[in-house]
Write a protein that holds these residues in place. Sequence first.
Motif, PDB file in Angstrom:
ATOM      1  N   ASN A  60       5.497  27.878 -50.709  1.00 50.78           N
ATOM      2  CA  ASN A  60       6.690  27.839 -49.865  1.00 50.78           C
ATOM      3  C   ASN A  60       7.822  28.702 -50.418  1.00 50.78           C
ATOM      4  OD1 ASN A  60       5.557  26.079 -48.000  1.00 50.78           O
ATOM      5  ND2 ASN A  60       6.129  24.299 -49.226  1.00 50.78           N
ATOM      6  N   LEU A  61       7.529  29.543 -51.396  1.00 46.80           N
ATOM      7  CA  LEU A  61       8.544  30.414 -51.964  1.00 46.80           C
ATOM      8  C   LEU A  61       8.984  31.452 -50.933  1.00 46.80           C
ATOM      9  CD1 LEU A  61       6.917  31.113 -55.445  1.00 46.80           C
ATOM     10  CD2 LEU A  61       8.788  29.540 -54.955  1.00 46.80           C
ATOM     11  N   ASN A  62      10.203  31.958 -51.090  1.00 51.64           N
ATOM     12  CA  ASN A  62      10.643  33.005 -50.168  1.00 51.64           C
ATOM     13  C   ASN A  62       9.906  34.309 -50.491  1.00 51.64           C
ATOM     14  OD1 ASN A  62      12.191  34.653 -52.095  1.00 51.64           O
ATOM     15  ND2 ASN A  62      13.680  32.997 -52.075  1.00 51.64           N
ATOM     16  N   ASN A  63       9.921  35.224 -49.547  1.00 48.07           N
ATOM     17  CA  ASN A  63       9.150  36.463 -49.684  1.00 48.07           C
ATOM     18  C   ASN A  63       9.553  37.293 -50.898  1.00 48.07           C
ATOM     19  OD1 ASN A  63       7.457  35.988 -47.526  1.00 48.07           O
ATOM     20  ND2 ASN A  63       8.804  36.990 -46.052  1.00 48.07           N
ATOM     21  N   LYS A  66       7.962  35.709 -53.888  1.00 49.02           N
ATOM     22  CA  LYS A  66       6.518  35.961 -53.841  1.00 49.02           C
ATOM     23  C   LYS A  66       6.198  37.372 -54.312  1.00 49.02           C
ATOM     24  CE  LYS A  66       5.198  32.772 -50.148  1.00 49.02           C
ATOM     25  NZ  LYS A  66       4.565  32.639 -48.828  1.00 49.02           N
ATOM     26  N   LYS A  67       6.949  38.349 -53.814  1.00 46.23           N
ATOM     27  CA  LYS A  67       6.711  39.735 -54.211  1.00 46.23           C
ATOM     28  C   LYS A  67       6.916  39.921 -55.711  1.00 46.23           C
ATOM     29  CE  LYS A  67       7.907  42.063 -49.887  1.00 46.23           C
ATOM     30  NZ  LYS A  67       8.853  43.002 -49.247  1.00 46.23           N
ATOM     31  N   ALA A  68       7.962  39.325 -56.239  1.00 47.76           N
ATOM     32  CA  ALA A  68       8.247  39.447 -57.671  1.00 47.76           C
ATOM     33  C   ALA A  68       7.128  38.827 -58.510  1.00 47.76           C
ATOM     34  CB  ALA A  68       9.583  38.796 -57.991  1.00 47.76           C
ATOM     35  N   LEU A  69       6.680  37.640 -58.122  1.00 51.66           N
ATOM     36  CA  LEU A  69       5.596  36.989 -58.864  1.00 51.66           C
ATOM     37  C   LEU A  69       4.281  37.752 -58.732  1.00 51.66           C
ATOM     38  CD1 LEU A  69       6.309  33.210 -58.201  1.00 51.66           C
ATOM     39  CD2 LEU A  69       6.388  34.399 -60.390  1.00 51.66           C
ATOM     40  N   LEU A  70       3.999  38.252 -57.546  1.00 54.95           N
ATOM     41  CA  LEU A  70       2.778  39.048 -57.350  1.00 54.95           C
ATOM     42  C   LEU A  70       2.802  40.288 -58.234  1.00 54.95           C
ATOM     43  CD1 LEU A  70       2.351  38.747 -53.486  1.00 54.95           C
ATOM     44  CD2 LEU A  70       0.825  37.799 -55.230  1.00 54.95           C
ATOM     45  N   SER A  71       3.962  40.902 -58.354  1.00 54.68           N
ATOM     46  CA  SER A  71       4.107  42.092 -59.189  1.00 54.68           C
ATOM     47  C   SER A  71       3.870  41.767 -60.658  1.00 54.68           C
ATOM     48  CB  SER A  71       5.500  42.682 -58.993  1.00 54.68           C
ATOM     49  OG  SER A  71       5.686  43.781 -59.837  1.00 54.68           O
ATOM     50  N   ILE A  72       4.446  40.675 -61.128  1.00 56.36           N
ATOM     51  CA  ILE A  72       4.258  40.275 -62.526  1.00 56.36           C
ATOM     52  C   ILE A  72       2.799  39.924 -62.784  1.00 56.36           C
ATOM     53  CG2 ILE A  72       4.809  38.502 -64.241  1.00 56.36           C
ATOM     54  CD1 ILE A  72       7.640  38.456 -63.067  1.00 56.36           C
ATOM     55  N   TYR A  73       2.194  39.187 -61.883  1.00 59.47           N
ATOM     56  CA  TYR A  73       0.780  38.841 -62.050  1.00 59.47           C
ATOM     57  C   TYR A  73      -0.085  40.091 -62.095  1.00 59.47           C
ATOM     58  CZ  TYR A  73       0.345  33.783 -62.114  1.00 59.47           C
ATOM     59  OH  TYR A  73       0.352  32.468 -62.506  1.00 59.47           O
ATOM     60  N   LYS A  74       0.217  41.068 -61.249  1.00 62.69           N
ATOM     61  CA  LYS A  74      -0.560  42.305 -61.237  1.00 62.69           C
ATOM     62  C   LYS A  74      -0.430  43.035 -62.571  1.00 62.69           C
ATOM     63  CE  LYS A  74      -1.323  46.604 -58.764  1.00 62.69           C
ATOM     64  NZ  LYS A  74      -0.895  47.469 -57.651  1.00 62.69           N
ATOM     65  N   GLU A  75       0.793  43.140 -63.079  1.00 65.54           N
ATOM     66  CA  GLU A  75       1.015  43.799 -64.365  1.00 65.54           C
ATOM     67  C   GLU A  75       0.253  43.099 -65.477  1.00 65.54           C
ATOM     68  OE1 GLU A  75       5.212  44.053 -65.115  1.00 65.54           O
ATOM     69  OE2 GLU A  75       5.572  45.103 -63.218  1.00 65.54           O
ATOM     70  N   GLU A  76       0.346  41.785 -65.514  1.00 64.93           N
ATOM     71  CA  GLU A  76      -0.336  41.020 -66.567  1.00 64.93           C
ATOM     72  C   GLU A  76      -1.848  41.080 -66.401  1.00 64.93           C
ATOM     73  OE1 GLU A  76       1.172  39.910 -69.348  1.00 64.93           O
ATOM     74  OE2 GLU A  76       2.881  40.916 -68.411  1.00 64.93           O
TER      75      GLU A  76
END
Length: 86
Positions: A60-63, A66-76
């Motif tokens: 339920n996070l705002n977009n 979500k984008k910020a977390l997706l970016s961090i997950y991708k980097e890691e």
Amino acid sequence: MIIAFQQLYKGRIALDKIQTDDEIRQVISSELKDEFTHPRARLSVVKKYQLAIQRIQASNLNNEDKKALLSIYKEEYLKVSTGNDV
């Protein structure tokens, strides 16, 4: 970012103490490596990454969060899967 990450994983007491983005990255890296699971039951890095992406997208996070977390997950994920710092 810290609040969004804590909301994504509500109920994990250890995450309540996170205070920096570097600590978030450390937790994500450990999560992707499945370090908290017995070695015989561990999932692959790819599978853990896919599960994390699904969890973020279904949250339920705002977009923006979500984008910020997706970016961090991708980097890691790239760091963990290649063994290199990106």
